[in-house]
Design a protein around this motif. Structure first.
Motif, short mmCIF file in Angstrom:
data_model
loop_
_atom_site.label_atom_id
_atom_site.label_comp_id
_atom_site.label_asym_id
_atom_site.label_seq_id
_atom_site.Cartn_x
_atom_site.Cartn_y
_atom_site.Cartn_z
N PHE A 9 0.54 -1.36 0.20
CA PHE A 9 0.07 -0.15 -0.54
C PHE A 9 0.65 1.27 0.03
N LEU B 225 0.61 4.15 -3.43
CA LEU B 225 0.60 5.27 -2.55
C LEU B 225 2.02 6.39 -3.71
N GLY C 298 1.70 8.87 -6.48
CA GLY C 298 1.85 10.15 -5.97
C GLY C 298 1.61 10.46 -5.05
N ALA C 299 1.02 9.80 -3.89
CA ALA C 299 -0.04 10.85 -2.29
C ALA C 299 1.63 11.51 -1.69
N PRO C 300 0.98 12.83 -0.94
CA PRO C 300 1.45 13.66 -0.79
C PRO C 300 2.66 12.84 0.32
N PRO C 301 2.44 11.85 1.07
CA PRO C 301 3.59 11.60 2.07
C PRO C 301 4.47 11.16 1.57
N PHE D 97 5.36 12.12 -4.77
CA PHE D 97 4.47 13.41 -4.58
C PHE D 97 5.22 15.14 -5.24
N ILE D 98 6.81 14.15 -4.40
CA ILE D 98 6.84 16.04 -4.37
C ILE D 98 7.47 17.03 -5.63
N TRP E 95 4.74 16.99 -7.82
CA TRP E 95 4.06 18.98 -7.79
C TRP E 95 5.26 20.00 -8.22
N LEU E 96 6.30 19.33 -8.10
CA LEU E 96 7.28 20.40 -8.19
C LEU E 96 7.18 20.70 -9.70
N GLY F 232 9.73 11.98 1.24
CA GLY F 232 8.57 12.76 0.74
C GLY F 232 8.17 14.01 2.19
N LEU F 233 9.26 13.02 2.64
CA LEU F 233 8.99 14.68 4.03
C LEU F 233 10.08 15.57 4.07
N TRP F 234 11.16 14.60 3.86
CA TRP F 234 12.60 15.75 4.26
C TRP F 234 13.35 14.92 3.09
N ILE F 235 13.74 16.06 2.37
CA ILE F 235 14.85 15.54 1.22
C ILE F 235 15.71 16.30 2.26
#
Lengths: 684, 551, 318, 216
Positions: B386, B390, B394-397, B401-402, B405-406, B532-535
């Motif tokens: 799952f 996701l 490309g679901a947000p977390p 996604f990043i 979105w960019l 996804g949260l932090w690059i």
């Protein structure tokens, strides 16, 4: 300076939610303890959240903070910001969390067969509230979208709790897709906003930029995207179809928090994005308000109608949520129209109605869903037709549900009435202020539609209470229902108490709203109590928002004082069987949910399609009938059958498209050749 | 410039490839072969990382040796290949061993698998490291040739069919790319005179404005179609779902995660030249059209997909489309998004393929309709499935996604509102389509599982770490169960599960392998979430340098 | 304002109006019944029959169904109390004692409370008649409520306030000027009045025939004192709605002066208008047959449309 | 006759032989035609080498003869012997095929505009467009033929087109690239032959149309 405590409290709350999540998972082997501690922590955190909001509203000093940031330009930066708008919704969130957390602590005890999954639900619940907190506090696009989608995902997972059932899986999936489509629109809106602020993701930068020309295409595009995005989450028609599917199939506390709290996030989002970021307190174009108000009216009316004919308790409540979100949209639309017509008093009144009804709806809808969960546990059904007589088996729940139903129906002296009253006032104000005939006619139609909505909602909730709790049980298992557990009752009682208190004291809590109104209207000061008089009106009869307070207090006093002498001797001396024309009155003679609304349903037959299935078995065909089964299927228009047909059609088309990849390598080579030749010709 | 040792170390993959081939002729110890085969690529990946560090710290572009050249863009691709190869090679060990013990792979097949995949990785590394566009073509063609046997490894009819199509279409496509390269060379020769470095990338870039626009345009078309076939841009992608679904799962991950990017790298190099010679307009439009078409084209195939691995292959087509689109949109942001998307997609897709391998291995079917109830039967695998799904949509977390979105942001910044709208719409549809296939497998109440559960796998791993006297190598004792396999092909999976449920002794070994697989996949999925949260700084520096080259 | 509200004068006015309404409501009912009988060439009951009925019920001991819960017990009190409250709130003598707080939406809300309780009581005994009465009551109320709100809003807009007293005051002040809008909203109000009070052609208050009854159906299980309260509450409601009609749509003959002569003349005018309204109601009851239930929506929707028209029409003539 | 004219005429002959391949239905004759084509190509290479004096092109010519002229013929003949059929079924009629060939040739000519300024000696008016046309027609052959064998023949036609292009515009590419290309082509032809053989072994036919299990 009490508001300096808000951030520490919120930080503590966030940590508490995380710990609750972890505790839920760690105690996975002991579901009961996971339940108790996990939800306990959620309640505790929500209490902190509630306090933080209240403290801020006592002394509104906007604060900004950065949770964490990366020095990489486009990365996640979770900066948080607390202003009056977010503080109000934080109060709402905290309030909900306290009661639902307390309730949920007792809810799962009955779900023995799911004991393996309960820890995940506990963890999910904590995460859900954390995500909602994040949505409210986020001060940049990335943080907002992350929390927003996190909220949707976690709620999707919680909706899928009983995923053995096909219905649950389907509903969950539809919810997931719909909410994601909404998020896509939000992404569009945010991308446009950010591009106008020079590509910065920070809300502060967007607020500071304010270079979107009023009435421009960009502005309209952002508005439409935000409206669709948040409208989907709010369940506004025609984006509502996920709501009556997803809310009923979830466990009680999940549907309570989704309907009661999560839907309000859409309202918060609209206020934040449209009023704050996009307009910065400036007046919106007139058509925005009109669009919102028309959508809201349609949702309110149709939502109420569908609730009326629904016989599944939780689905009914979900439809009622659509109705109430419609009412909120009407308030918002009225506020926008008043803003664009430069009517500050009406603006404030409408925003007042919006905020108060948000609070009230979150209270009574959570209450009702929690009650529905309790009933589901006790009677093992959500079908109203199987219930009846629960007032004897669940005396406490029935009192609270009585309050909830009346509040939801907008009956005084409960809280639903207080905010609907403001809503009616603002719409009447709209009529009074309309200068042109079109506006007047439109506003009048909206007023009558809303009055119809209120009446239909009343009928719907009378059906709920009358059929589920009164008379005698219609099914054997219903008669074996027992009172809900103590924790559940406590959770429900908190909200029932609030529904009763806020009904009388709505005016008294308006001070909480005044900083919010200030922020929303960009006004330096907002005069409360709001003095509202129509321009042509009498100067000596003014109406204020407080006026309901003494009236509402007076009414019960009068009733009790005057009827006391009568009360003394009032006790039926004899109990006899109900008269039923000589036969014994039983569950067979009483009215069913279907019958109760049948006549109303026929009045609105244009909107509600009815399917009658009569199944007859004969002893001697076609003369002697042995058995006859009558079944009635009612579905709101634009509903299942249409979607099913659409799905079939699309599938057919898709299957035809699939021929493109039919396995022939020669065809594939043909694609390459054709592409090449096309490019060669195209580039000439 | 000094010849870096790490360049030689990249050959470790090839060396271990030959080693495994030789060993597999003599040894019957599958575990040993697996470890040898996986070691080489992992050493190579380590040296690739060293190389990246060298490239980035020395900055800009530099040439190592006559034929070798690297800049930040090469570094990006090197990193992607290294990342994917480490994940895939680690995962391949439990996967291959399990297949072996269940009788789906023979020793010689294992040898071949590691032989060809080692070669594939080596050719991929050198694809992105050569200075001449001609040599690059040679290496890209070589990647095709060494990956063809991998697709046909299992020797079934379907895999033969996939192999044939792959070989056919990739060869035709690659011939077009060669023609394009030749046209470019012709242009360079007639304008700049002949020399050994005429096809050199730096030389061409320096003199790009002197080239003949007509010829470069022609060259770009041929190269776009040629490498585009390899990179899987619709409608040239048709071989891709077949090949990716028929290859052994780790190989699918390698093909989707790394190989497609390598082919796209070829397009990128020419794009950079063509942009100068004929202006940015024309190549950008072509990339945007191909990108949007690829994203939109796969929708019906994903909605009506029946095969789990084909589903992912189509998703790869979509993501290559997104990369093309982002590059076509251009601008600082667009290029950054494209570079980031290469990384995020490579990681997400290879993880997803590996997780799919787990699913397929436990249910012994790739048919989506036959899989249900994973969340009960295999809670960890289903969670990983799952999460990675996701990520793919490309679901947000999640990290993808990043970059998506960019990409949207880049479109908005470039004021391509219509494209942004279409893109967002297509993404939303794909989200639904993809999850409509994935979620029914996760939920439900029909555990069709074979073998031990996830948790027992984890417990076994714990036991092993606690007790070093139970080495992994013990597993060679498990008898080859060919007869079971032949039986199973004729029976429906649920029944199958019931009939050949492994004995308790074997269960323990499978549990160890399952646990090992999960132990590899959990960090990978966590990386999806964390990225996804932090690059982190170093990662963003790496990607940003690559996007500087593209800019 | 608060001090003014709790002033002795206000309290006195409240008590006065309350006494007046409570005592006269049965009389109005008796008057209508007698008049109707006379119009039908019957002798009919005496005019104070409602009082004797009340006395009779009052002295009987109540009996309740064994199915009934606390809802059934509580309902007569809530309903009667709500009507008492309305008796103070609604302007009867031109202006309400609680002027300024007598909001029309509050009035509708309190009326809804009473209705809700009686509907629940009807369902509580698991009797088919109660359920039928409740169901039909909901049908009627759903259709009536928008009409009533819009009708009253039309007056409110003209008065510039949603206070009932203000509306009444504005009607009194503008008496003599004939407004076509008032005619339309007045007409709509008459329809709604008939439906709200359970009169023909909507409901027949005289029969207990299960095919026709709406309001009586809900009361079927009541006996003794609770029944008296329910009836009385209904009569009070009828009285108040007629009083509101008189104040809003028949302002003629009432003056705004406060001298002794004005008191006498206003009282006489008011009495005359009540009698006129009673005659009107009984004439309509004599002429109209009972409507089929499913024709009701048509009637009430017409009322709503007429009300909407009345709301919009001032603009047309402006 | 000038060398340039000879190259030009040979190019046209190449196009003609390709046309024959398109209308041809006998597998054996197709292989022979292919061999002829390769020989023609190596003839061009020899002319170019002799004119320019570049020694490497002789090697290229030799390699062409060995790999494509002899090697491919032998491999394909080996496959053909193991197959049951001798006759190819063409999905288009001869007339339609020819029309398509004409259209593709037109595309080839139109895509190369005259002002391309390729200043090499052997850039004749025909060689470059014909090279591109041959590539396109090669794909066309692969599309319209059902047998795996003809597919391989189409592929080699493509390679021949490429080689023609390289010879006529640039006298070949840098040596190491050329070597790499030859290696790749050799391996790919071997692989195609091998897999055609496997297909014949497994499915008992050379008809690639039965390979349509993987779809959707």
């Amino acid at each position: 300076m009490v508001s300096m405590w808000s951030f520490p409290l919120l930080g503590g709350a966030g940590a508490c939610y995380l710990i609750g999540c972890a505790v839920g998972l760690i105690l996975g082997r002991w579901p009961l303890w996971a339940n108790r501690f996990g939800y306990g922590l959620a309640s505790l955190a929500s209490l902190a959240v509630f306090l933080a909001g209240v403290l801020f509203l006592i002394d509104p000093q906007p604060q900004t903070g950065i949770l964490f940031t990366t020095n990489f330009q486009w990365g996640l930066q979770m900066s948080i910001h607390l202003d009056a708008i977010s503080a109000f919704f934080i109060v709402l969130l905290g309030l909900g969390g306290i009661a639902i957390g307390v309730y949920a602590g007792g809810y799962m005890r009955h779900f023995k067969q799911y004991s393996k999954r309960i820890p995940f639900l506990v963890a999910g619940f904590n995460l859900f509230w954390l995500a909602m907190l994040g949505v409210i506090l986020a001060n940049n696009i990335f943080g907002f979208l992350l929390c927003w989608e996190g909220m949707s995902l976690v709620s999707y997972l919680m909706v899928s709790f009983e995923h053995e059932k096909l219905e649950v899986r389907k509903s969950g999936f539809i919810y997931l897709i719909t909410t994601h489509v909404g998020t896509a629109f939000l992404m569009g809106a945010f991308a446009l906003l950010s591009a106008n602020a020079g590509g910065s993701f920070s809300f502060d930068a967007i607020r500071a930029a304010q270079n979107i020309p009023a009435g421009s295409m960009i502005q309209s595009a952002i508005f439409i995207c935000a409206l669709i995005g948040f409208g989907t989450k709010a369940g506004i028609m025609p984006m509502h179809f996920w709501l009556p599917r997803a809310h009923p199939v979830a466990p009680g506390q999940v549907s309570a928090s989704m309907s009661g709290i999560m839907l309000k996030m859409a309202i918060y989002g609209l206020l934040r994005v449209v009023s704050d970021l996009l307009l910065g307190g400036a007046a919106p174009p007139l058509w925005w308000g009109i669009t919102i108000i028309v959508l809201g009216t349609a949702s309110a009316l149709l939502g109420a109608l569908f609730a009326l004919v629904e016989t599944d308790l939780k689905r009914l409540l979900a439809f009622s949520s659509i109705e109430n979100m419609g009412i909120l949209f009407v308030c918002l639309g009225t506020a926008f129209i008043a803003q664009s017509l430069a009517l500050p008093a009406l603006t404030i009144l409408a925003f007042c109605a919006l905020l108060l009804h948000s609070l009230n709806h979150s209270i009574f809808k959570s209450l009702l869903f929690m009650g529905a969960g309790a009933i589901q546990h006790a009677a093992h059904t959500t079908n109203l037709e199987d219930m009846g007589g629960l007032i004897r088996y669940m005396p406490q729940t029935s009192v609270f549900m009585f309050i909830g139903c009346l509040a939801s129906a907008g009956i005084p002296p409960f809280n639903g009435f207080a905010s609907e009253w403001l809503m009616f006032q603002s719409v009447i104000g709209l009529i009074g202020h309309s200068q042109d005939l079109g506006g007047k006619i439109g506003a009048t139609i909206i007023l009558s539609a809303l009055a119809l909505t209120a009446a239909i909602a009343t009928a719907a909730f009378l059906k709920v209470f009358g059929v589920a709790f009164l008379a005698s049980p219609r099914k054997e298992k219903t008669a074996q229902a027992t009172e809900a557990g103590r924790a559940m009752i406590r959770g429900i009682a908190i909200f029932a108490g609030l529904a009763a208190v806020l009904g009388i004291g709505s005016g008294a809590i308006l001070w909480i709203i005044s900083p919010v109104l200030k922020a929303l209207t960009n006004a330096q000061s907002v005069a409360l109590p709001v003095v509202w008089a129509l321009p042509t009106g009498l100067s000596n009869t003014t109406l204020n928002v407080f006026s309901y307070v003494p009236v509402a207090i007076l009414a019960p006093i009068l009733i009790i004082l005057l009827s006391w002498p009568l009360l003394r001797q009032y006790k039926p001396i004899r109990r006899v069987a109900t008269w039923a024309c000589g036969v014994k009155a039983s569950s067979n003679t009483e009215y069913t949910a279907l019958a109760f609304v049948k006549s109303l349903q026929q009045v609105f037959a244009g909107v509600i399609h009815e399917q009658q299935l009569i199944d007859t078995t004969y002893t001697l065909e076609p003369f002697v009938i042995k058995e006859q089964h009558y079944q009635q299927k009612r579905e709101p228009f634009l509903s299942n059958s249409l979607m099913l047909r659409m799905k079939l059609e699309i599938t057919k088309i898709l299957d035809r498209v699939l021929f493109v990849q039919n396995g022939s390598v020669r065809l594939y080579l043909g694609y390459i050749l054709l592409t090449l030749v096309a490019l060669l010709i195209f580039s000439r | 410039m000094a010849f870096p040792l790490s360049l030689l170390m990249l050959l470790a993959g090839a060396i271990s490839a030959f080693l495994t081939l030789i060993i597999s002729r003599f040894s019957r110890n599958a575990t040993f072969i697996c470890f040898i085969g996986a070691a080489g690529p992992i050493i190579a990946a380590q040296s690739a990382v060293t190389l990246i560090a060298q490239i980035l710290t020395q900055g800009g572009q530099f040439t190592f040796a006559p034929f070798f050249f690297a800049d930040a863009l090469s570094a990006l691709l090197l990193g992607i290949i290294a990342m994917v190869s480490v994940l895939v090679m680690l995962y391949s060990i439990p996967y291959v061993l399990r297949e072996f013990h269940q009788g789906h792979l023979s020793i010689s097949q294992i040898g071949l698998l590691y032989f060809w995949s080692g070669l594939l990785l080596t050719t991929m590394y050198f694809t992105v490291l050569c200075s001449s566009l001609g040599v690059m073509w040679v290496f890209i063609e070589a990647t095709t040739l060494v990956s063809v046997p991998l697709v046909g490894l299992t020797g079934s009819k379907a895999s033969l069919e996939a192999t044939w199509k792959y070989l056919m279409l990739a060869t035709v496509g690659i011939s077009f790319a060669l023609l394009g390269t030749l046209i470019l060379y012709a242009s360079a020769v007639s304008q700049l005179g002949e020399g050994s470095n005429t096809l050199d990338w730096i030389f061409l870039l320096k003199h790009a404005s002197d080239l003949n626009p007509g010829l470069v345009k022609l060259a770009f078309i041929f190269i776009l179609v040629g490498y585009g076939t390899k990179a899987g841009l619709a409608p040239l992608h048709t071989w891709l779902p077949d090949a990716h679904s028929q290859a052994p799962t780790p190989i699918s991950a390698l093909l989707s995660g790394a190989l497609l990017n390598c082919a796209f790298y070829g397009i990128l190099r020419l794009f950079l030249i063509a942009r100068i010679t004929i202006g940015v307009e024309y190549p950008s439009i072509l990339l945007i059209v191909f990108g949007l078409f690829s994203i939109g084209f796969v929708i019906p195939f994903i909605i009506r997909q029946y095969d789990l691995k084909r589903l992912l292959a189509y998703s790869s087509v979509e993501h290559m489309g997104i990369i093309a689109l982002a590059i076509g949109i251009g601008g600082k942001l667009g290029m950054y998004a494209a570079a980031l998307h290469m990384v995020t997609h490579a990681l997400a897709k290879s993880t997803m393929f590996c997780v799919t391998g787990e699913v397929v291995d436990r249910t012994r079917t790739r048919k989506i309709a036959r899989i249900a109830g994973l969340s009960q039967a295999a809670p960890i695998v289903s969670t990983l499935l799952f999460i990675s799904a996701l990520a793919i949509v490309g679901a947000p977390p999640m990290n993808v996604f990043i970059s998506e979105w960019l990409t949207v942001m880049a479109m908005i910044v470039q004021q391509q509102y219509v494209i942004a709208g279409i893109f967002l719409m297509l993404l939303a549809i794909l989200f639904g389509a993809m999850l409509a296939r994935i979620t029914p497998m996760v939920w439900g109440n029909q555990p069709p599982m074979l073998g031990p559960s996830d948790l027992s796998g984890i417990y076994s791993i714990v036991t092993i770490t606690a007790d070093p006297t139970t080495p992994m190598l013990q597993m060679q004792d498990i008898p080859n169960t060919n007869n079971m396999n032949t039986l199973s092909t004729h029976i429906d999976p649920p029944i199958h599960a019931a009939i050949i449920a492994p004995t308790s002794e074997k269960t323990h070994h499978f549990a160890i392998l399952n646990g090992m697989a999960i132990g590899i996949l959990i960090p990978a999925c966590t990386a999806l979430l964390l990225l996804g949260l932090w690059i982190p700084q170093w990662l963003s520096f790496w990607i940003q340098s690559a996007s500087e080259v593209l800019k | 304002m608060i001090t003014q509200f709790f002033g002795i004068k206000t309290i006195g006015a409240c008590i006065l109006q309350l006494a007046l309404v409570i005592s006269l409501a049965p009389l109005l009912q008796g008057l209508i019944k007698t008049l109707k009988a006379r119009f039908q060439r019957r002798i009919g009951p005496p005019i104070w029959q409602p009082y004797t009925d009340l006395a009779k019920y009052w002295n009987k001991l109540p009996v309740a169904s064994d199915q009934a819960s606390w809802i059934f017990i509580l309902t007569p009190f809530v309903v009667f109390g709500a009507m008492l409250f309305l008796a103070v709130l609604v302007p009867v003598l031109g202006i309400s004692p609680l002027a300024g707080w007598d909001d029309l939406i509050v009035m509708l809300g309190v009326m809804a409370l009473a209705r809700v309780m009686s509907v629940l009581a009807g369902l509580d005994t698991s009797s088919a008649f109660g359920g039928m009465g409740s169901s039909r009551e909901m049908l009627v109320s759903v259709l009536v409520e928008p009409g009533l709100l819009v009708t009253l809003t039309a007056s409110a807009i003209r008065a510039g306030s949603t206070s009932l007293s203000a509306m009444s005051y504005s009607a009194l002040r503008s008496q003599g000027t004939f407004l076509p809008a008032s005619l339309l909203t007045g007409l709509a109000y008459v329809f709604i009045l008939l439906a709200e009070t359970g009169r023909l052609p909507v409901d027949n208050p005289d029969t207990h025939l299960e095919l026709t009854m709406i309001h009586e159906g809900m009361l079927l299980e009541y006996s003794g004192r609770p029944l008296a309260l329910m009836h009385w509450a209904n009569w009070i409601k009828q009285f108040l709605l007629i009083a509101l009609f008189i104040n809003l749509f028949l302002p003629w003959g009432t003056t705004l002066n406060t001298d002794a002569f004005a008191w006498v003349s206003n009282s006489l005018a008011l009495t005359g208008k009540f009698i006129f309204a009673a005659i009107g109601v009984s004439v309509i009851e004599m002429l109209e047959p009972k409507m089929r239930l499913f024709l009701l929506p048509r009637l009430l929707m017409t009322a709503l449309l007429v009300a909407v028209l009345g709301m919009i029409i001032p603009n047309l003539f402006r | 006759m000038q060398p340039v004219q000879m190259v030009d005429i040979s190019a046209i002959l190449l196009l003609l032989s390709t046309c024959f391949l398109v209308v041809n239905r006998q597998l054996a004759r197709g292989i022979v035609l292919l061999g002829l084509q390769s020989m023609l190509l190596s003839f061009i290479a020899v002319i170019v080498a002799a004119t320019t004096g570049i020694q490497e092109i002789y090697i290229a010519a030799l390699l062409t003869v060995i790999i494509k002229g002899v090697g491919a013929t032998i491999v394909l003949g080996w496959v053909l012997r193991s197959a049951h059929t001798r006759i190819e079924t063409n999905i288009l009629s001869r007339g339609l095929s020819l029309a398509a060939v004409v259209a593709l040739t037109f595309v080839g000519y139109s895509s190369v505009s005259p002002d391309l300024q390729v200043k090499t000696l052997f850039h004749t008016p025909n060689s470059l467009p014909i090279a591109i046309s041959m590539v396109l027609i090669g794909v066309f052959i692969m599309i319209t033929r059902k047998k795996a064998l003809m597919t391989v023949i189409g592929l080699i036609t493509i390679e021949n087109g490429l080689f023609l292009f390289a010879l006529s515009t640039t006298y070949g590419v840098p040596q190491f690239v050329e070597l790499g290309i030859f290696l790749d082509v050799a391996i790919s032809i071997l692989m195609l032959g091998f897999f055609a053989f496997r297909i014949n072994q497994m499915f008992d036919t050379l008809n690639v149309d039965i390979l349509d299990e993987l779809r959707g």
